[in-house]
Design a protein around this motif. Structure first.
Motif, PDB file in Angstrom:
ATOM      1  N   ARG A 208      -4.945  -0.010  10.822  1.00 50.06           N
ATOM      2  CA  ARG A 208      -6.089  -0.018   9.912  1.00 50.06           C
ATOM      3  C   ARG A 208      -6.078  -1.312   9.057  1.00 50.06           C
ATOM      4  NH1 ARG A 208     -11.240   1.277   8.325  1.00 50.06           N
ATOM      5  NH2 ARG A 208     -11.370   0.965   6.087  1.00 50.06           N
ATOM      6  N   ILE A 209      -4.902  -1.678   8.575  1.00 53.55           N
ATOM      7  CA  ILE A 209      -4.803  -2.890   7.747  1.00 53.55           C
ATOM      8  C   ILE A 209      -5.229  -4.116   8.551  1.00 53.55           C
ATOM      9  CG2 ILE A 209      -3.155  -4.430   6.602  1.00 53.55           C
ATOM     10  CD1 ILE A 209      -1.634  -1.857   5.721  1.00 53.55           C
ATOM     11  N   LYS A 210      -4.755  -4.189   9.820  1.00 50.83           N
ATOM     12  CA  LYS A 210      -5.125  -5.331  10.662  1.00 50.83           C
ATOM     13  C   LYS A 210      -6.629  -5.371  10.911  1.00 50.83           C
ATOM     14  CE  LYS A 210      -0.672  -6.126  12.870  1.00 50.83           C
ATOM     15  NZ  LYS A 210       0.191  -5.875  14.035  1.00 50.83           N
ATOM     16  N   ASP A 211      -7.228  -4.194  11.113  1.00 43.97           N
ATOM     17  CA  ASP A 211      -8.687  -4.133  11.298  1.00 43.97           C
ATOM     18  C   ASP A 211      -9.409  -4.642  10.040  1.00 43.97           C
ATOM     19  OD1 ASP A 211      -8.368  -3.142  13.802  1.00 43.97           O
ATOM     20  OD2 ASP A 211      -8.843  -1.051  13.292  1.00 43.97           O
ATOM     21  N   GLU A 212      -8.929  -4.193   8.897  1.00 43.81           N
ATOM     22  CA  GLU A 212      -9.566  -4.612   7.643  1.00 43.81           C
ATOM     23  C   GLU A 212      -9.467  -6.128   7.461  1.00 43.81           C
ATOM     24  OE1 GLU A 212      -8.432  -2.554   4.086  1.00 43.81           O
ATOM     25  OE2 GLU A 212      -8.545  -0.571   5.022  1.00 43.81           O
ATOM     26  N   LEU A 213      -8.269  -6.661   7.791  1.00 39.19           N
ATOM     27  CA  LEU A 213      -8.067  -8.109   7.634  1.00 39.19           C
ATOM     28  C   LEU A 213      -8.952  -8.897   8.583  1.00 39.19           C
ATOM     29  CD1 LEU A 213      -4.218  -8.271   7.084  1.00 39.19           C
ATOM     30  CD2 LEU A 213      -5.970  -9.131   5.516  1.00 39.19           C
ATOM     31  N   LYS A 214      -9.090  -8.384   9.806  1.00 44.11           N
ATOM     32  CA  LYS A 214      -9.939  -9.046  10.782  1.00 44.11           C
ATOM     33  C   LYS A 214     -11.387  -9.094  10.263  1.00 44.11           C
ATOM     34  CE  LYS A 214     -11.056  -8.688  15.727  1.00 44.11           C
ATOM     35  NZ  LYS A 214     -12.310  -7.877  15.739  1.00 44.11           N
TER      36      LYS A 214
ATOM     37  N   ASN B 283       1.701   8.701   5.187  1.00 45.46           N
ATOM     38  CA  ASN B 283       1.075   8.535   6.489  1.00 45.46           C
ATOM     39  C   ASN B 283      -0.453   8.546   6.423  1.00 45.46           C
ATOM     40  OD1 ASN B 283       0.854  11.167   5.826  1.00 45.46           O
ATOM     41  ND2 ASN B 283       1.804  12.001   7.678  1.00 45.46           N
ATOM     42  N   SER B 284      -0.978   8.192   5.258  1.00 44.62           N
ATOM     43  CA  SER B 284      -2.423   8.097   5.133  1.00 44.62           C
ATOM     44  C   SER B 284      -2.913   6.870   5.922  1.00 44.62           C
ATOM     45  CB  SER B 284      -2.795   7.953   3.647  1.00 44.62           C
ATOM     46  OG  SER B 284      -3.599   6.835   3.435  1.00 44.62           O
ATOM     47  N   ARG B 285      -4.190   6.880   6.298  1.00 43.77           N
ATOM     48  CA  ARG B 285      -4.756   5.763   7.026  1.00 43.77           C
ATOM     49  C   ARG B 285      -4.697   4.480   6.206  1.00 43.77           C
ATOM     50  NH1 ARG B 285     -10.861   4.563   9.073  1.00 43.77           N
ATOM     51  NH2 ARG B 285     -11.228   4.719   6.842  1.00 43.77           N
ATOM     52  N   TYR B 286      -4.689   4.653   4.876  1.00 40.03           N
ATOM     53  CA  TYR B 286      -4.681   3.521   3.947  1.00 40.03           C
ATOM     54  C   TYR B 286      -3.516   2.567   4.209  1.00 40.03           C
ATOM     55  CZ  TYR B 286      -4.703   1.310  -0.733  1.00 40.03           C
ATOM     56  OH  TYR B 286      -4.724   0.436  -1.790  1.00 40.03           O
ATOM     57  N   ALA B 287      -2.334   3.144   4.580  1.00 41.49           N
ATOM     58  CA  ALA B 287      -1.152   2.310   4.789  1.00 41.49           C
ATOM     59  C   ALA B 287      -0.826   2.147   6.272  1.00 41.49           C
ATOM     60  CB  ALA B 287       0.045   2.894   4.041  1.00 41.49           C
TER      61      ALA B 287
ATOM     62  N   ARG C 108       0.827  -1.204   0.000  1.00 45.76           N
ATOM     63  CA  ARG C 108       0.000   0.000   0.000  1.00 45.76           C
ATOM     64  C   ARG C 108       0.865   1.259   0.000  1.00 45.76           C
ATOM     65  NH1 ARG C 108      -5.525  -0.818   3.533  1.00 45.76           N
ATOM     66  NH2 ARG C 108      -6.179  -2.743   2.497  1.00 45.76           N
ATOM     67  N   THR C 109       2.001   1.216   0.719  1.00 44.59           N
ATOM     68  CA  THR C 109       2.886   2.373   0.746  1.00 44.59           C
ATOM     69  C   THR C 109       3.413   2.644  -0.661  1.00 44.59           C
ATOM     70  OG1 THR C 109       3.512   1.795   2.995  1.00 44.59           O
ATOM     71  CG2 THR C 109       4.933   3.350   1.852  1.00 44.59           C
TER      72      THR C 109
END
Lengths: 272, 272
Positions: free
Chosen positions: A228-234, A220-224, A208-209
């Motif tokens: 946030r990534i761990k939340d999305e994966l969960k 430093n966007s929330r996207y990377a 993503r970076t």
């Protein structure tokens, strides 16, 4: 200094088989540089072929041929016997074995593999399907698809869909975003058609970076953001669980590898 | 009755190279039926390999291997020497020539060809680009594309775009319809990037009729009318002429062939 080996690929059709093999071999010699710019597709002419072989010899090249014509093949083998030019003949030894086994002689017609038959039309239709139903654009696609790919952003859904389409699977895909409710149609898809893509959070962050870089955006966007990534994966894992989707870890897998594993899963399921 | 030859494809990676070659060889023997369902990707285990070779022998199969491990390769060659099993080894003779030429030993690491490097990311980006700018969806794409494909309906624009994307070209495409004005952006595209697809009207009529069938529509629609098709083609040729587009006849050409010709045209142009 890296050693450079020029590779001459000579084919009486497109020459894709040579290119695939050459890439596979080159990967085994990371310290050697292979010059793959010498591609000679649609070879028909004997004099032109002789000229190319002379150039290959001068260049110290390895020649890879996919020629179905025995005339052209003989020219290569005679030239090699006379001069010591090193070459790999991909077609003839194989055709010879088939001939021995069946008594049938090969057609020796170049490009015969590319017939405009029903299989071909199905492939075109599958590619168009994948484009039409990429990125959850139209939820109708979920009901018609052979495979529905689910995954968070940057899990290769689009290239995987295209790759599978090339093998004539009709593929729809849907990005999973915790804030966006799932389309109703997804619940009607038999779970055997659902494939959930997962990836290690750290790998995903790197991808993503690099994506943000390529878009000229701040890192430093929330996207990377790793949290946030761990939340999305969960969230994605919960969805896969709820829907009963087959899940596949695509971390460090190429599109080809992941697609092959998905196709294997689909086929093993069909044959049960 | 057709003779059937089972083909066993054994690879320590995906096994794509074998499949390409097997399809090319099979096309040369239209009266022989090849059973290609025996695919064994990601082969690692020596005992499993021995079991598969025994099965292949029992089935009277031809074995095609793409194995980078010398251990596994030796098992196949020993088995073949002992039993007479016929096989084609796609990797080793080639790796041996490279070794002789350079003195460098191969890595013997399976799947090394599929590294997640910049080339890989560029390919993914190109596929996403092609999906995003398919069918003239967003005229901004014309300005960013490496190649802009133009053509009337059913000239393989979408599959050609995807195929070229796989070779990392950024491709946008636009359907030409006499009644729809060309987007302004098209005039800003350097003519070297424009490729106009043409096709024989009779072939096009067959394709469109088959398309109508597959959509469950009537054959006598204007879409498959030969006069309408000729009018559309005349309009397309005028557009190619006005814009100075390179034009390519795709009649009876496969996607691979047409894509190779387009890539050759692009490369020859770059090198001038």
């Amino acid at each position: 200094m890296k050693k450079t080996v020029p590779l001459y690929m000579i084919s009486d059709a497109v020459g894709e088989t040579s290119l695939k093999l050459v890439n596979a071999v080159a990967a085994q010699f990371p310290s050697v540089e292979f010059d793959m710019s010498y591609r000679f597709p649609f070879m028909k002419d004997e004099e032109e072929l002789k000229g190319i072989l002379s150039d290959a010899l001068k260049d110290g090249a390895i020649v890879v041929t996919t020629l179905v014509s025995s005339n052209l093949t003989e020219i290569v083998s005679d030239f090699s016997n006379r001069t010591g030019l090193q070459y790999i003949d991909l077609m003839c030894p194989f055709m010879e074995i088939v001939h021995q086994k069946t008594g049938v002689s090969p057609l020796q017609e170049a490009g015969t593999v590319h017939k405009l038959n029903q299989e071909y039309f199905n492939r075109v239709a599958a590619i168009e399907f994948a484009v039409k139903y990429d990125d959850g654009k139209d939820p109708k696609g979920f009901l018609e698809a052979d495979i529905v790919l689910l995954g968070i952003s940057r899990t290769s859904k689009t290239p995987l869909s295209m790759y599978l389409a090339n093998s004539r699977y009709k593929v729809a895909n849907l990005p999973l975003i915790p804030e966006v409710p799932l389309p109703e149609q997804l619940k009607q898809v038999p779970k055997e058609k659902l494939v959930g893509l997962i990836i290690e959070p750290e790998t995903q962050q790197k991808i993503r970076t690099s994506r943000l870089h390529s878009l000229g955006l701040q890192e430093n966007s929330r996207y990377a953001d790793i949290k946030r990534i761990k939340d999305e994966l969960k969230y994605a894992l919960e969805v896969f669980d709820d829907l009963g989707a087959f899940s596949l870890d695509v971390t460090n897998k190429s599109i080809e590898e992941a697609a092959t594993l998905i196709a294997e899963h689909m086929d093993s399921h069909l044959s049960v």
